[in-house]
Scaffold this active site. Structure first.
Site, PDB file in Angstrom:
ATOM      1  N   GLU A  40      26.315  45.529  47.238  1.00  0.00           N
ATOM      2  CA  GLU A  40      26.061  45.496  45.791  1.00  0.00           C
ATOM      3  C   GLU A  40      27.126  44.605  45.182  1.00  0.00           C
ATOM      4  OE1 GLU A  40      23.372  46.693  44.800  1.00  0.00           O
ATOM      5  OE2 GLU A  40      22.900  47.915  46.546  1.00  0.00           O
ATOM      6  N   CYS A  95      30.253  46.299  36.304  1.00  0.00           N
ATOM      7  CA  CYS A  95      29.350  45.317  36.903  1.00  0.00           C
ATOM      8  C   CYS A  95      28.175  45.053  35.966  1.00  0.00           C
ATOM      9  CB  CYS A  95      28.867  45.813  38.251  1.00  0.00           C
ATOM     10  SG  CYS A  95      28.610  47.572  38.260  1.00  0.00           S
TER      11      CYS A  95
HETATM   12  P1  NAD Z   1      36.381  42.863  45.599  1.00  0.00           P
HETATM   13  O1  NAD Z   1      35.238  42.197  46.242  1.00  0.00           O
HETATM   14  O2  NAD Z   1      37.599  42.082  45.357  1.00  0.00           O
HETATM   15  O3  NAD Z   1      36.835  44.137  46.473  1.00  0.00           O
HETATM   16  C1  NAD Z   1      35.925  45.139  46.841  1.00  0.00           C
HETATM   17  C2  NAD Z   1      36.421  45.798  48.113  1.00  0.00           C
HETATM   18  O4  NAD Z   1      36.368  44.862  49.170  1.00  0.00           O
HETATM   19  C3  NAD Z   1      37.848  46.305  48.052  1.00  0.00           C
HETATM   20  O5  NAD Z   1      37.917  47.552  48.708  1.00  0.00           O
HETATM   21  C4  NAD Z   1      38.605  45.255  48.820  1.00  0.00           C
HETATM   22  O6  NAD Z   1      39.792  45.740  49.414  1.00  0.00           O
HETATM   23  C5  NAD Z   1      37.594  44.882  49.883  1.00  0.00           C
HETATM   24  N1  NAD Z   1      37.791  43.570  50.505  1.00  0.00           N
HETATM   25  C6  NAD Z   1      38.447  42.487  50.012  1.00  0.00           C
HETATM   26  N2  NAD Z   1      38.388  41.473  50.891  1.00  0.00           N
HETATM   27  C7  NAD Z   1      37.685  41.914  51.948  1.00  0.00           C
HETATM   28  C8  NAD Z   1      37.269  41.328  53.178  1.00  0.00           C
HETATM   29  N3  NAD Z   1      37.568  40.077  53.486  1.00  0.00           N
HETATM   30  N4  NAD Z   1      36.536  42.073  54.027  1.00  0.00           N
HETATM   31  C9  NAD Z   1      36.196  43.331  53.722  1.00  0.00           C
HETATM   32  N5  NAD Z   1      36.574  43.944  52.599  1.00  0.00           N
HETATM   33  C10 NAD Z   1      37.306  43.249  51.707  1.00  0.00           C
HETATM   34  O7  NAD Z   1      35.811  43.507  44.242  1.00  0.00           O
HETATM   35  P2  NAD Z   1      36.584  44.369  43.155  1.00  0.00           P
HETATM   36  O8  NAD Z   1      37.503  43.480  42.395  1.00  0.00           O
HETATM   37  O9  NAD Z   1      37.130  45.614  43.757  1.00  0.00           O
HETATM   38  O10 NAD Z   1      35.374  44.820  42.220  1.00  0.00           O
HETATM   39  C11 NAD Z   1      34.838  44.020  41.222  1.00  0.00           C
HETATM   40  C12 NAD Z   1      33.525  43.379  41.677  1.00  0.00           C
HETATM   41  O11 NAD Z   1      32.616  44.384  42.092  1.00  0.00           O
HETATM   42  C13 NAD Z   1      32.810  42.639  40.564  1.00  0.00           C
HETATM   43  O12 NAD Z   1      32.289  41.455  41.087  1.00  0.00           O
HETATM   44  C14 NAD Z   1      31.682  43.598  40.165  1.00  0.00           C
HETATM   45  O13 NAD Z   1      30.575  42.985  39.560  1.00  0.00           O
HETATM   46  C15 NAD Z   1      31.350  44.182  41.486  1.00  0.00           C
HETATM   47  N6  NAD Z   1      30.653  45.463  41.344  1.00  0.00           N
HETATM   48  C16 NAD Z   1      29.313  45.516  41.579  1.00  0.00           C
HETATM   49  C17 NAD Z   1      28.623  46.704  41.428  1.00  0.00           C
HETATM   50  C18 NAD Z   1      27.148  46.799  41.689  1.00  0.00           C
HETATM   51  O14 NAD Z   1      26.631  47.911  41.759  1.00  0.00           O
HETATM   52  N7  NAD Z   1      26.447  45.699  41.852  1.00  0.00           N
HETATM   53  C19 NAD Z   1      29.317  47.853  41.040  1.00  0.00           C
HETATM   54  C20 NAD Z   1      30.700  47.764  40.813  1.00  0.00           C
HETATM   55  C21 NAD Z   1      31.358  46.566  40.980  1.00  0.00           C
END
Ligand code: NAD
Length: 542
Positions: A297, A331
């Protein structure tokens, strides 16, 4: 008329489900109770939170400090940071635990979720208070997040009770049974913006479907995740069935995703990380059991269209609430208002006044409607977008919060008008309190602009024309469309949530087909015309 000639009903009714009510903070007793919870948690800040692998707590040499975004000098907790060795250990523990958890009856697994829901309910204000400190969520936002976590537990429990009953399709001489098996080990990788709800949703969906879980929370919200681990343990989830593995995403994420002993990844976060995970998981290793399932997501660039006959009183309130609630870090947040020429100037005048009335301040303060942004990296990124807006567009609102900036990561709400639809401000996810207003000549152009990004998450339209609302229903490319209302605050079952295009791979969280992604459907056909059964071996007779 025979049964076969009955007309197909126009709608199917959802099964009854009651969402957890939100707290009414207009009541004095609720405000006092919440303030007491905040005071209690303030006395607990700075504690240490080890990893939990196979039921054992493990301290690590490297740690992560979780900081209060409203008060940068305040450490909310010191969290263990897993290495790739810990990731391997967690995968092994989850695989061992799966050997028994997979055979636990669906109804018993559902009961565990109901116990978790009850425990979250009991600790509601305490958990919300942790969110206020750890993620800078204003009171009502934090409370809503806890309510959603309860809903996920209750709803997925209800769903699994139904899915746990096999569907029979028997014919004379043949019995056919359709049922589900779990996939195996599921890695849950969560964002920080709905720190308990999203983490709980993905985790309990995997657990109730018979999978074991490695929970990798976002670095910024690892303390609240430790609380979820505690709740699961108290609810009797056996050791190894759920493992708590905080750490740096870029370091342990790829180890977890690439492991041949992981069967599924449930991710919510940014587009860039989601796509990288999808790619890594598609690589196959000869040692793995099968093709990995990925749910991802991802982000959005959500728009609200304001039609020329829209009720501006309602539209302005909804746009401002959707754009600046939790500082635009949802989001589903509205980051583009696409406004028909006929009402463009009137809309801007009112949006300016409404935005300027928002109260920016520390999340702990009950009067705050816009708190801080999550961390320094977000602060710098959002400031860069604001600089682009000031440079390329007409500045309508630029709230100055410099007096708060010393204390925390505060950025006041910003509104930019006359934004070029192809510019970075109109195309990229900002994830902060920045609204781009774009002018459209007519509804054709408004819909084209709304659909003109790589995302398809949420969207909305304000209009009094049934014909135009119908066009939005048919043409607006989003997973969640909201008509004549705000576009945030999705509720479990009522508004199953998730997008498509580059906003998501997977079906909707909190929706009736979500759990199916965590399950493998199996059909068993038996010829029952066989002649009798062989007697059981002697040792089984007794
Ligand atoms: P992010 O992608 O930076 O991090 C999300 C998670 O991924 C964290 O736990 C992080 O540690 C992990 N991560 C980072 N690099 C990684 C890698 N290389 N491999 C595996 N895991 C890794 O996102 P964020 O800043 O935590 O959240 C904000 C984003 O999430 C925004 O883009 C928002 O739109 C999205 N979001 C989407 C929804 C939805 O339902 N579509 C809901 C909430 C947030």
């Amino acid at each position: 008329m025979s049964d076969s000639k009955q007309p197909t009903p126009a709608v199917r009714k959802a099964e009854p489900f009651r969402n957890e009510p939100h707290t009414d903070f207009s009541r004095k007793e609720n405000r006092e109770a919440f303030q007491t919870a905040l005071d209690d948690i303030a006395a607990q800040l700075g504690g240490e939170f080890p990893l939990v692998i196979g039921g054992k707590s493990i301290n690590t040499r490297k740690t992560l400090a979780s900081i209060n975004p409203s008060r940068k000098s305040q450490t909310v907790g010191v969290v263990a940071s897993a290495t790739s060795d810990h990731a391997e250990e967690a995968i092994a523990a989850a695989n061992r635990a799966w050997e028994s958890w997979r055979y636990v009856e669906a109804a018993i697994r559902a009961e565990h979720l109901e116990v978790m829901a009850a425990e979250i309910r009991n600790r509601r204000f305490e958990l919300a208070a942790w969110e206020v400190y750890e993620c800078g969520k204003p009171w009502a936002e934090a409370d809503g997040d806890i309510a959603e976590a309860i809903d996920f537990c209750m709803y997925y429990a209800q769903q699994m009770r139904e899915l746990g009953v096999p569907v029979q399709c028997d014919y004379p001489g043949e019995e056919n049974s359709y049922s589900y098996r779990s996939r195996g080990v599921c890695v849950v990788i969560a964002p920080w913006n709905f720190p308990l709800a999203i983490l709980t949703g993905m985790t309990v969906a995997a657990l109730v479907s018979g999978n074991t879980v490695i929970m990798k929370p976002a670095e910024q919200s690892s303390v609240i995740a430790a609380k979820l681990m505690e709740i699961a343990r108290d609810a009797g989830i056996p050791p190894g069935v759920l493992n708590y593995l905080p750490g740096v995403g870029e370091e342990i994420g790829p180890v977890l995703v690439e492991s041949p002993d992981v069967n599924m990844i449930a991710f919510t976060g940014s587009r860039a990380v989601g796509l990288a995970i999808n790619k890594q998981a598609a690589e196959t290793d000869p040692r793995q059991r099968g093709v990995k399932r990925v749910i991802a997501e991802m982000g959005g660039k959500n728009a609200i269209i304001i039609d020329e006959d829209a009720d501006l009183d309602e539209a302005v309130q909804a746009v401002v609430g959707s754009a600046f609630g939790y500082s635009g870090q949802k989001c589903s947040a509205c980051s583009r208002a696409i406004v028909l020429e006929a009402c463009y100037d009137a809309f801007l005048t009112r949006v300016k006044a409404a935005t300027e009335s928002l109260k920016v301040g520390p999340a702990e303060h009950p009067a705050t409607t816009v708190g801080p942004v999550i961390d320094q990296e977000a602060f710098d990124r959002i400031r860069d977008f604001i600089a682009i807006g000031k440079d390329e567009c007409t500045t309508v609102v630029a709230t100055d919060v410099s007096e708060l900036a010393e204390e925390g990561f505060f950025i006041g709400p910003h509104v930019f008008a006359d934004v070029d639809p192809d510019s970075r401000l109109a195309q990229q996810e900002v994830f902060g309190p920045v609204l781009a207003v774009i002018k459209a000549e007519d509804l054709d152009q408004a819909l084209e602009l709304a659909n003109g990004t790589e995302f398809a998450l949420t969207g909305g339209m304000f209009s009094r024309s049934p014909r135009n609302l119908q066009r939005a229903r048919e043409e607006f490319e989003v997973g969640n469309l909201y008509l004549n209302r705000n576009i945030t605050g999705a509720l479990v079952q009522r508004h199953p949530f998730g997008g498509y295009k580059f906003s998501g791979i997977g079906s909707k969280a909190g929706g009736h087909d979500y759990l199916l992604q965590f399950l493998i459907p199996i059909n068993i056909s038996e010829n029952t015309l066989r002649r009798g059964f062989a007697p059981p071996p002697d040792d089984e007779k007794a």
